[in-house]
Motif scaffolding. Structure first.
Motif, short mmCIF file in Angstrom:
data_model
loop_
_atom_site.label_atom_id
_atom_site.label_comp_id
_atom_site.label_asym_id
_atom_site.label_seq_id
_atom_site.Cartn_x
_atom_site.Cartn_y
_atom_site.Cartn_z
N ARG A 6 -0.65 -11.20 0.34
CA ARG A 6 -0.40 -10.18 1.23
C ARG A 6 1.12 -9.61 1.07
O ARG A 6 1.28 -8.52 1.58
CB ARG A 6 -0.40 -10.72 2.79
N SER A 7 2.04 -10.29 0.59
CA SER A 7 3.36 -9.86 0.27
C SER A 7 3.78 -10.09 -1.08
O SER A 7 3.30 -11.19 -1.70
CB SER A 7 4.46 -10.93 1.18
N PRO A 8 4.89 -9.54 -1.80
CA PRO A 8 5.41 -9.68 -2.92
C PRO A 8 5.80 -11.00 -3.23
O PRO A 8 6.40 -11.64 -2.30
CB PRO A 8 6.49 -8.40 -3.03
N LYS A 19 -6.89 1.31 -0.40
CA LYS A 19 -6.10 0.62 -0.90
C LYS A 19 -4.95 0.17 -0.15
O LYS A 19 -4.56 1.08 0.82
CB LYS A 19 -5.59 1.38 -2.18
N PHE A 20 -4.56 -1.21 0.03
CA PHE A 20 -3.58 -1.45 0.75
C PHE A 20 -2.05 -0.73 0.44
O PHE A 20 -1.97 -0.67 -0.64
CB PHE A 20 -3.28 -2.98 1.04
N THR A 21 -1.26 -0.76 1.47
CA THR A 21 0.29 -0.19 1.24
C THR A 21 1.05 -1.57 0.80
O THR A 21 0.71 -2.61 1.30
CB THR A 21 0.75 0.49 2.15
N TYR A 22 1.84 -1.43 -0.17
CA TYR A 22 2.59 -2.67 -0.47
C TYR A 22 4.16 -2.17 -0.67
O TYR A 22 4.24 -1.08 -0.69
CB TYR A 22 2.21 -3.04 -2.03
N GLU A 23 4.91 -3.20 -0.71
CA GLU A 23 6.50 -3.09 -0.71
C GLU A 23 6.84 -2.80 -2.07
O GLU A 23 6.72 -3.80 -3.01
CB GLU A 23 7.04 -4.44 -0.03
N SER A 24 7.09 -1.63 -2.26
CA SER A 24 7.60 -1.30 -3.64
C SER A 24 8.95 -1.92 -4.01
O SER A 24 9.92 -2.24 -3.46
CB SER A 24 7.78 0.24 -3.72
N HIS A 25 8.71 -2.64 -5.27
CA HIS A 25 9.95 -3.29 -5.82
C HIS A 25 10.45 -2.47 -6.81
O HIS A 25 10.26 -1.91 -7.79
CB HIS A 25 9.46 -4.56 -6.81
N ASP A 26 12.05 -2.11 -6.35
CA ASP A 26 12.75 -1.18 -7.22
C ASP A 26 14.20 -1.62 -7.37
O ASP A 26 14.59 -2.32 -6.10
CB ASP A 26 12.60 0.21 -6.64
#
Length: 696
Positions: free
Chosen positions: A46-48, A228-235
């Motif tokens: 569920r989370s990164p 599609k689920f929204t996700y926490e973008s890693h940048d």
């Protein structure tokens, strides 16, 4: 809700079932391809995952031996660690799907393909790849698929999709091709010196069927696919990125501008040590992000240079790094060769052994043994790192299998060369394309060992950079060009044609033009390596084996005689082995392979076997051992296990009152075969006639 979707693939029914099993997975499907059944499940966290700068994807292809009606071997009787083939299949599924996930996704994603039933004509590997594409497509996991995948064969000059077992035996190549509707995303090939043009047209042929599969999967997704689920973008922190770029971009350009990996790494280390103290007060988390930021900047620099036709080490786009090859580095091994390309260096060592030492396999396909074994080792010191060795990982197993596949087509048959062969490639230093370096080094080692390969094999890789204006390819990519480029297109083969291909990409796929150019460039490069490097190090396979390698001698006996050679409980053959020091392998058809380090031992073993299987002929004279004394004569062993009677009247040319007057048990007696009874096999011997013949 339970749903089924059906199409045909290579003339066989392909049925997809969803909604009945594994309800807690993010995506699930059951693939039925004929009687082959594979279940694929996809899950995502569920989370990164915290503290990673890569996409944590895992793909596991699980072989269940019940799928082919087998109970696993060993004491525990259950499946353990994955087989080599399962690992290779996992990699083949991973490579085409990985580039299609969002680059900034850091949620763990797991793909598990479980083989439940196998019909050998319908490959479960293909069903697993298709099932993976479907399961991800209909799940809520973000992905830019679908893909399709097929096997491609070439039988009697005709391309065949998903060839049957019978067709595979006759096929000139077996290629796994995966792609989207627009492009090819993965190629994994083994071939019998197939021409580049034939390979290219075959890939195009396979892609047509892949497009149909993609349409089929898109239809399934349209009907039952989840949002599609929204996700926490890693940048990275853009302010930190800009600060580092302003401070160190030109220094990074200078650091990269060298052909020496050690110098480059040292320069980048100095830049890192300079940046952190200068910016850590303003950016407390700099230690967590500086690695990824410097990676992005190096990628920007290297790609820009390549587009301009400039390479990090100053080479031209079609120029190969300095090459070197040598053989016989290790005096006591059966064959050794070292191949060097720039700062990539591989030492390969060949070992020959009796056929009884072939590898036995316990898998779900029909292959039960493997005669040629290739192992690839990649120790930490080869890249200047310090970590303990914990056995081969998936990458090492994959690279070893690739080198193995590259060389199998040129190996002599068992009849021509009755040996099991193992080659180990030790990577001594790595700066790109060690798998192809191991192919070259192993060709040297096999030739040095005296293995009569049909032709030398070399391997090389080709890279790719794409822009809005087109694409640029470059041959013999080194580490940086692999890391920051978009393609690692590895091709091995002879001057006649291709023996293997493995393609890894980091973009959304390859157009046909890129594949065609890569095949052309790698052919030119490998022919140069063969002519100018390998054959100048060793012009042909050695005519004689190493003094330390077992020498093989093959003989054939009547099948009915096998029991006599082995003896009760193996006593006879064990005695021969103990007395001669040779190793003896007996096949069911009566073929016997004798292996001995020195020729005398091999000859002694062969003579002993010939003596056992030899049938006495009338008129032959033997020096036999008196085994038993009877009032009417002496029983004499003339061959191992073969006794004859020398009647008292035949012991001398005068009258003999008692047998003991002439011979005693344990004496050696020269006798002549006078008669062999065709019905009973009884042998009549004469010492008198043997003496008379000597006197004549």
């Amino acid at each position: 809700m339970f749903r089924t979707f059906e199409t045909t693939l290579a003339g066989r029914p392909l049925v997809i079932e969803t909604g009945k099993m594994a309800q807690l997975a993010n995506g699930h499907c059951l693939v039925r391809y004929g009687d082959t059944v594979v279940m694929v499940n996809v899950t995502a966290s569920r989370s990164p995952r915290e503290g990673v700068d890569f996409f944590p994807l895992s793909v596991d292809y699980e072989e269940k031996l019940y799928s082919v009606g087998k109970i696993p071997g060993g004491y525990i009787k259950r499946e353990g660690k994955p087989s080599e083939k399962a690992i290779l299949t996992s990699r083949v599924i991973d490579r085409p799907i990985r580039p299609l996930f969002p680059s900034d996704l850091r949620n763990d994603v797991s793909v598990v393909a479980t083989v439940l039933s196998v019909e050998q004509d319908n490959p479960p590997e293909v069903a697993a790849m298709i099932g993976t594409s479907i399961a991800i497509s209909i799940s809520d996991v973000p992905w830019n698929g679908p893909i399709g995948g097929v096997w491609l064969g070439l039988v009697d000059g005709e391309y065949v999709i998903n060839p049957t077992v019978e067709q595979r035996e006759k096929s000139e190549m077996l290629v796994t091709v995966a792609g989207t509707k627009q492009k090819v995303v993965m190629i994994e090939a083994g071939a019998n010196e197939v021409e580049e043009s034939v390979m290219l047209e075959g890939i195009k042929f396979a892609h047509k069927h892949i497009i149909e599969l993609c349409d089929f999967i898109s239809g399934i997704q349209a009907e039952i696919g989840k949002e599609k689920f929204t996700y926490e973008s890693h940048d990275v922190d853009h302010d930190l990125y800009d600060a580092i770029k302003n401070m160190a971009f030109e220094k990074l350009q200078y650091a990269l501008d060298t052909d020496d990996k050690n110098v480059r790494d040292e320069r980048i280390g100095e830049i890192t040590d300079e940046i952190i103290p200068a910016l850590e007060e303003q950016f407390p988390d700099i230690n967590e992000q500086i690695g990824e930021i410097l990676y992005k900047m190096q990628k920007e620099i290297v790609r820009a240079w390549l587009v301009q036709g400039r390479r990090v080490d100053g080479r031209g786009l079609d120029e190969i790094r300095p090459l070197a090859a040598e053989v016989d580095l290790l005096p006591r091994t059966h064959g050794s060769g070292m191949f060097t390309r720039g700062q990539t260096q591989v030492l390969s060592v060949a070992t020959l052994a009796p056929l009884s030492e072939i590898q036995k396999l316990d898998g779900i396909d029909l292959e039960e043994t493997k005669r040629y074994i290739h192992h690839y080792n990649f120790p930490s010191y080869s890249v200047g790192e310090t970590r303990p060795s914990r056995g081969p990982g998936r990458r090492e197993i994959g690279h070893g299998a690739l080198a193995e596949r590259s060389l199998v087509p040129v190996l002599p048959s068992e009849d021509e060369f009755p040996y099991a062969i193992r080659v180990v490639s030790e990577v001594l230093s790595s700066n790109g394309s060690t798998s192809q370096g191991s192919v070259c080094g192993s060709t040297l080692a096999l030739m040095a060992a005296g293995v009569p390969i049909k032709a030398p094999v070399a391997g090389i890789s080709c890279g790719l950079i794409t822009t809005e204006d087109g694409f640029t390819t470059m041959v013999d990519i080194q580490g940086l060009e692999d890391f920051y480029g978009e393609m690692d297109f590895k091709v091995a083969g002879t001057k006649k044609g291709i023996t293997s291909i493995q393609v890894d990409i980091k973009n959304d796929g390859l157009p046909y033009e890129v594949i065609e150019e890569a095949l052309a460039k790698t052919r030119k490069a490998r022919c140069y390596i063969i002519d100018e490097i390998l054959l100048k190090a060793i012009p042909a396979p050695r005519e004689e084996l190493s003094a330390y390698a077992p020498k093989a001698e093959t003989m054939k006996i009547d099948v009915d005689k096998i029991r006599e050679v082995i003896g009760q409980g193996g006593k006879v053959i064990q005695k021969i082995v103990a007395e001669t020091g040779a190793k003896i392998d007996i096949e069911e058809d009566g073929t016997i392979h004798i292996f001995a380090v020195d020729q005398e031992s091999g000859k002694a073993a062969k003579d002993a076997i010939e003596a056992i299987v030899k049938e006495p002929e009338v008129g032959e004279i033997y020096n036999g051992l008196v085994k038993t004394i009877q009032p009417f004569g002496a029983f004499v062993e003339i061959l191992p296990g073969k006794d004859g009677l020398c009647h008292i009247s035949k012991l001398a040319n005068h009258r003999v009152e008692k047998v003991e007057d002439v011979v005693k048990e344990g004496d050696w007696l020269k006798v002549k075969v006078m008669e062999v009874d065709k019905k009973t096999g009884k042998i009549s011997l004469s010492h008198k006639d043997a003496i008379e013949e000597d006197e004549e």
